[in-house]
Design a protein around this motif. Structure first.
Motif, PDB file in Angstrom:
ATOM      1  N   HIS A 164       5.700  -0.194  35.424  1.00  0.00           N
ATOM      2  CA  HIS A 164       4.748  -1.157  34.873  1.00  0.00           C
ATOM      3  C   HIS A 164       4.141  -0.651  33.577  1.00  0.00           C
ATOM      4  O   HIS A 164       4.078   0.553  33.322  1.00  0.00           O
ATOM      5  CB  HIS A 164       3.657  -1.488  35.890  1.00  0.00           C
ATOM      6  N   PHE A 165       3.678  -1.595  32.773  1.00  0.00           N
ATOM      7  CA  PHE A 165       3.073  -1.314  31.475  1.00  0.00           C
ATOM      8  C   PHE A 165       1.603  -1.729  31.424  1.00  0.00           C
ATOM      9  O   PHE A 165       0.889  -1.334  30.507  1.00  0.00           O
ATOM     10  CB  PHE A 165       3.822  -2.076  30.370  1.00  0.00           C
ATOM     11  N   VAL A 166       1.182  -2.543  32.378  1.00  0.00           N
ATOM     12  CA  VAL A 166      -0.163  -3.120  32.354  1.00  0.00           C
ATOM     13  C   VAL A 166      -0.909  -2.741  33.627  1.00  0.00           C
ATOM     14  O   VAL A 166      -0.376  -2.883  34.734  1.00  0.00           O
ATOM     15  CB  VAL A 166      -0.095  -4.660  32.226  1.00  0.00           C
ATOM     16  N   ASN A 167      -2.136  -2.266  33.440  1.00  0.00           N
ATOM     17  CA  ASN A 167      -2.993  -1.953  34.593  1.00  0.00           C
ATOM     18  C   ASN A 167      -3.889  -3.121  34.970  1.00  0.00           C
ATOM     19  O   ASN A 167      -4.022  -3.451  36.145  1.00  0.00           O
ATOM     20  CB  ASN A 167      -3.863  -0.729  34.295  1.00  0.00           C
ATOM     21  N   ARG A 168      -4.496  -3.747  33.949  1.00  0.00           N
ATOM     22  CA  ARG A 168      -5.445  -4.824  34.239  1.00  0.00           C
ATOM     23  C   ARG A 168      -5.562  -5.747  33.036  1.00  0.00           C
ATOM     24  O   ARG A 168      -5.386  -5.320  31.891  1.00  0.00           O
ATOM     25  CB  ARG A 168      -6.819  -4.238  34.584  1.00  0.00           C
ATOM     26  N   ILE A 169      -5.872  -7.018  33.308  1.00  0.00           N
ATOM     27  CA  ILE A 169      -6.103  -8.002  32.256  1.00  0.00           C
ATOM     28  C   ILE A 169      -7.419  -8.714  32.560  1.00  0.00           C
ATOM     29  O   ILE A 169      -7.623  -9.193  33.684  1.00  0.00           O
ATOM     30  CB  ILE A 169      -4.956  -9.034  32.173  1.00  0.00           C
ATOM     31  N   THR A 170      -8.299  -8.772  31.571  1.00  0.00           N
ATOM     32  CA  THR A 170      -9.582  -9.466  31.726  1.00  0.00           C
ATOM     33  C   THR A 170      -9.766 -10.442  30.581  1.00  0.00           C
ATOM     34  O   THR A 170      -9.129 -10.318  29.528  1.00  0.00           O
ATOM     35  CB  THR A 170     -10.751  -8.467  31.742  1.00  0.00           C
ATOM     36  N   ASN A 171     -10.659 -11.424  30.792  1.00  0.00           N
ATOM     37  CA  ASN A 171     -10.993 -12.343  29.702  1.00  0.00           C
ATOM     38  C   ASN A 171     -12.257 -11.870  28.982  1.00  0.00           C
ATOM     39  O   ASN A 171     -12.793 -10.795  29.289  1.00  0.00           O
ATOM     40  CB  ASN A 171     -11.134 -13.770  30.214  1.00  0.00           C
ATOM     41  N   ALA A 172     -12.724 -12.671  28.045  1.00  0.00           N
ATOM     42  CA  ALA A 172     -13.879 -12.277  27.244  1.00  0.00           C
ATOM     43  C   ALA A 172     -15.136 -12.101  28.093  1.00  0.00           C
ATOM     44  O   ALA A 172     -16.045 -11.356  27.719  1.00  0.00           O
ATOM     45  CB  ALA A 172     -14.123 -13.304  26.144  1.00  0.00           C
ATOM     46  N   LYS A 173     -15.197 -12.765  29.245  1.00  0.00           N
ATOM     47  CA  LYS A 173     -16.351 -12.651  30.133  1.00  0.00           C
ATOM     48  C   LYS A 173     -16.242 -11.463  31.084  1.00  0.00           C
ATOM     49  O   LYS A 173     -17.147 -11.219  31.873  1.00  0.00           O
ATOM     50  CB  LYS A 173     -16.501 -13.935  30.941  1.00  0.00           C
ATOM     51  N   GLY A 174     -15.132 -10.753  31.020  1.00  0.00           N
ATOM     52  CA  GLY A 174     -14.928  -9.623  31.912  1.00  0.00           C
ATOM     53  C   GLY A 174     -14.317  -9.990  33.241  1.00  0.00           C
ATOM     54  O   GLY A 174     -14.166  -9.126  34.126  1.00  0.00           O
ATOM     55  N   GLU A 175     -13.949 -11.247  33.410  1.00  0.00           N
ATOM     56  CA  GLU A 175     -13.326 -11.684  34.661  1.00  0.00           C
ATOM     57  C   GLU A 175     -11.890 -11.147  34.740  1.00  0.00           C
ATOM     58  O   GLU A 175     -11.137 -11.199  33.759  1.00  0.00           O
ATOM     59  CB  GLU A 175     -13.316 -13.212  34.748  1.00  0.00           C
TER      60      GLU A 175
END
Length: 727
Positions: free
Chosen positions: A544-555
């Motif tokens: 994998h290359f990605v651990n986490r994805i969040t939006n501008a609100k931190g969600e």
């Protein structure tokens, strides 16, 4: 003759003489008479006699009747077909309208629809939070349709939507053509979507391939056509569509590829941009210039067909292709960022808001990796005739910590680490030897390293040097081809292919004997990933290359779940493989890789030194290195033990500085495992007998099997002890 009263009723006659004026009314002839009891004899006989005496016979009126019936049958079928086609079309239209109404009722009121201000930004950060890249609307601003080069909208219409200015948001002609093409090819080869539909999808909808999404797309297209002019729709489309390599909008793409504004784009440059819309990533000239040029010529031909350009303009554009600017982004971390962008759709779908992508890359390690590849090519490239290199480093959990896809991202964005398929050579041999271990052999099993011939194929050792009876441990460490091919015949190529796939290879592999020498192509990423189980104790990792994805609100929109993968190899097998491949680093072909940590691995060199590899690992990191040329031309005397092992050493020494030393998993001692002969004391006896056989002893294989045979292997005639023990 008495005048007939026009108002007089004319009665039908039965059996009597025909009236003189046959046209004066209707009558029922004998042929039309219903005779009671006709099925029982005379009446039916009388009817046949009467009809037979009418003068037509078989060759008269009967033949004409049959022809008339055939004519009536053909036209009847034609009328029926037209009728039922119209009925079917009507019901399809009703069903389509009903479906659109159904899904339209689930959408918000049209009065609330609004075009978003801009495409979202994707902020990509490293494992420590450092900025890797910003992707999205970078490098370009919105450009009015009247400001940009007129060639751009013309080229886009010619290849994407020729009837853009005449349809109402949906193009029935194009849709019908696409449906027919898809039915004929039995797959979805054409979409039939207009530019308005594409804009609607990009602005409002998810990329789901469902009837509901298609119905909503049509409604949105109708709304856009109602609310905006054609020029406004075209302008919005060109300022928002993705052109590959991280460029959203025509201005960003123009500066990305040509180093100029969209206002100054030439005809061939406009054709290139329009050609990207079909597959922006795959057709990007930064990744595949040949594919981009072929697509450009197709767009130019379409423009000529639509009379947008003349023959002279076409000839000039064909002879002067677009030239791409050299530098836009620099730094090997952009190879990693490109891979992350390619992963997003599968992780969260269409990106519709600003997001932050927390990745697995360590920018410190990335810097080490880039520096080692660039330095060696700068210093040794001309000497060895090598121009490109790639490096991938993965930890035990499957997280990709560094990835370099080439010498210089600014001049070539083609990712050789994850996209280039090349022959791994002897770097594939661990899967051969592992299959042998799983069949009961062990590192101190002895095989005869001597010239062999299988049918018309005579694989040779490097420099044609042979060493007589050797242990499998020594054969792998010194990369003896003869022994590898003998093992492939013993365990069967099919078992080797299954083993490689189980370990993590994803490419197609040919199950023939030459697979023992690494003739099936793989990418550096997948080959490195397939070595990770050796480093982590036998577990297949989730690369994998990605651990986490969040939006501008931190969600949190996505979170990678860290867990041990399935066990795919027994601990004792891993112990034996690590014992053998450690020998490669300590005293085998990869001695230049040693840097003080317990390490193991395997070198590889393809035919004519076109590709040189070293894939090695510690308990901390598994790293694969490749050197070669994009055109697959031969290098000069380069092997996996030269530049690849040197680059691996530089990177791994820097990466492990200050890290506590850890041993490789598993253990094995001579004479402790395997069901094959030549183990323990027997191996030492074999060492004594080597003096009698000598390095020039020749092994032969009775009843040779042609290359590619995956049936029951014939047993090779090897050393004396193999014969004694029945091997």
């Amino acid at each position: 003759m008495a005048r007939r009263d026009r108002n007089a009723r004319i009665e039908p006659t039965f059996g009597g003489p025909l009236p003189d004026d046959g046209a004066s009314g209707f009558f029922v002839s004998e042929e039309d008479r219903v005779v009671p009891g006709a099925r029982k004899g005379k009446a039916s006989t009388k009817r046949r006699a009467t009809s037979g005496g009418s003068g037509g016979g078989r060759n008269g009126g009967g033949a004409r009747g049959r022809k008339a019936k055939r004519r009536r049958g053909f036209f009847g079928l034609l009328r029926g077909a037209v009728y039922w086609t119209m009925v079917l079309g009507l019901w399809v239209g009703i069903a389509g309208a009903g479906m659109i109404a159904y899904y339209g009722a689930q959408m918000p009121a049209a009065t609330t629809w609004a075009v978003p201000d801009r495409p979202p930004n994707v902020r990509i950060v490293s494992v420590s939070g450092q900025l890797v890249a910003n992707r999205g609307m970078t490098g370009g601003e919105a450009v009015g349709l009247h400001e940009m080069s007129p060639y751009i909208p013309q080229a886009v219409m010619a290849i994407e939507d020729r009837r853009f200015y005449s349809h109402f948001g949906i193009d029935p002609v194009g849709l019908s053509r696409a449906m027919v093409s898809n039915v004929v090819s039995r797959r979805v080869s054409q979409g039939g979507s207009t530019l308005t539909q594409q804009l609607a999808k990009n602005l409002f909808l998810k990329p789901d391939r469902t009837y509901g999404r298609k119905a909503q797309e049509m409604l949105m297209a109708f709304w856009l056509e109602h609310k905006f002019t054609k020029d406004q729709i075209m302008e919005m489309y060109l300022n928002r569509v993705y052109f590959g390599s991280g460029a959203y909008g025509v201005e960003a793409a123009s500066r990305r590829y040509f180093g100029k504004s969209a206002k100054d784009v030439t005809l061939p440059e406009a054709a290139l941009l329009a050609g990207l819309l079909q597959a922006p990533s795959r057709l990007s000239p930064a990744r595949d210039p040949q594919a981009a040029e072929r697509r450009t010529q197709l767009v130019l031909a379409a423009m000529r067909d639509e009379d947008m350009i003349g023959d002279r303009e076409l000839a000039t554009a064909m002879s002067t292709p677009a030239t791409r600017t050299a530098a836009y982004w620099t730094g090997s971390e952009h190879y990693f960022a490109d891979r992350v962008m390619a992963e997003l759709r599968d992780l969260i779908g269409e990106v519709r808001q600003d997001i932050v992508v927390e990745t697995t890359v360590d920018l410190v390690l990335q810097t080490f990796a880039e520096a080692s590849i660039r330095r060696l090519i700068d210093d040794e490239g001309k000497k060895h005739n090598v121009s490109q290199g790639a490096l991938v480093s993965i930890d035990a959990s499957g997280a990709v910590r560094a990835m370099v896809g080439g010498y210089d991202y600014a001049t070539s964005q083609f990712d050789r680490a994850s996209e280039a398929r090349r022959q791994p050579g002897s770097a594939f041999k661990p899967f051969v030897f592992m299959a042998a271990m799983e069949k009961g052999l062990s590192p101190d099993t002895v095989r005869d390293d001597a010239p062999i011939k299988i049918g018309n194929w005579a694989p040779r050792n490097f420099n044609d040097k042979y060493h007589g009876p050797v242990t499998l441990k020594e054969a792998l460490a010194k990369s003896h081809n003869s022994v590898a091919v003998q093992l492939a015949r013993e365990v069967t190529p099919a078992a080797i292919v299954e083993n490689a796939w189980r370990m993590g290879i994803e490419s197609n592999l040919e199950p023939n004997l030459s697979i023992a020498l690494g003739t099936s192509e793989v990418t550096p990423l997948e080959l490195t990933a397939a070595y990770v189980p050796f480093a982590n104790g036998g577990y297949r990792p989730d690369i994998h290359f990605v651990n986490r994805i969040t939006n501008a609100k931190g969600e949190v929109l996505y979170q990678h779940r860290t867990a041990n993968g399935p066990r795919i190899a027994r601990p004792e097998i891993i112990g034996m493989m690590n014992a053998m491949m450690s020998e490669t680093v300590s005293q085998g072909t990869a001695r230049r890789a040693a840097f003080g940590w317990p390490a193991a691995g395997k070198t590889g060199t393809s035919q004519n030194s076109r590709d040189a590899w070293f894939v090695g690992y510690t308990a901390n990191l598994t790293t694969g290195v490749w050197f070669g040329n994009d055109d697959a031309s031969a290098t000069k005397n380069m092997t996996g033990g030269s530049l690849p092992a040197m680059a691996w050493n530089e990177f791994m020494a820097a990466a492990h500085e200050g890290v506590p030393v850890a041993n490789l998993p598993g253990s094995w001692t001579p004479g402790s495992g395997g069901n094959g002969t030549g183990t323990g004391v027997l191996a030492r006896i074999e060492d004594i007998l080597r003096r009698d056989t000598g390095p020039n002893h020749t092994a032969s294989i009775d009843a040779p099997t042609p290359q590619g045979n995956v049936g029951e292997p014939a047993r090779p005639v090897g050393s004396i002890m193999d014969i004694i023990m029945g091997n």
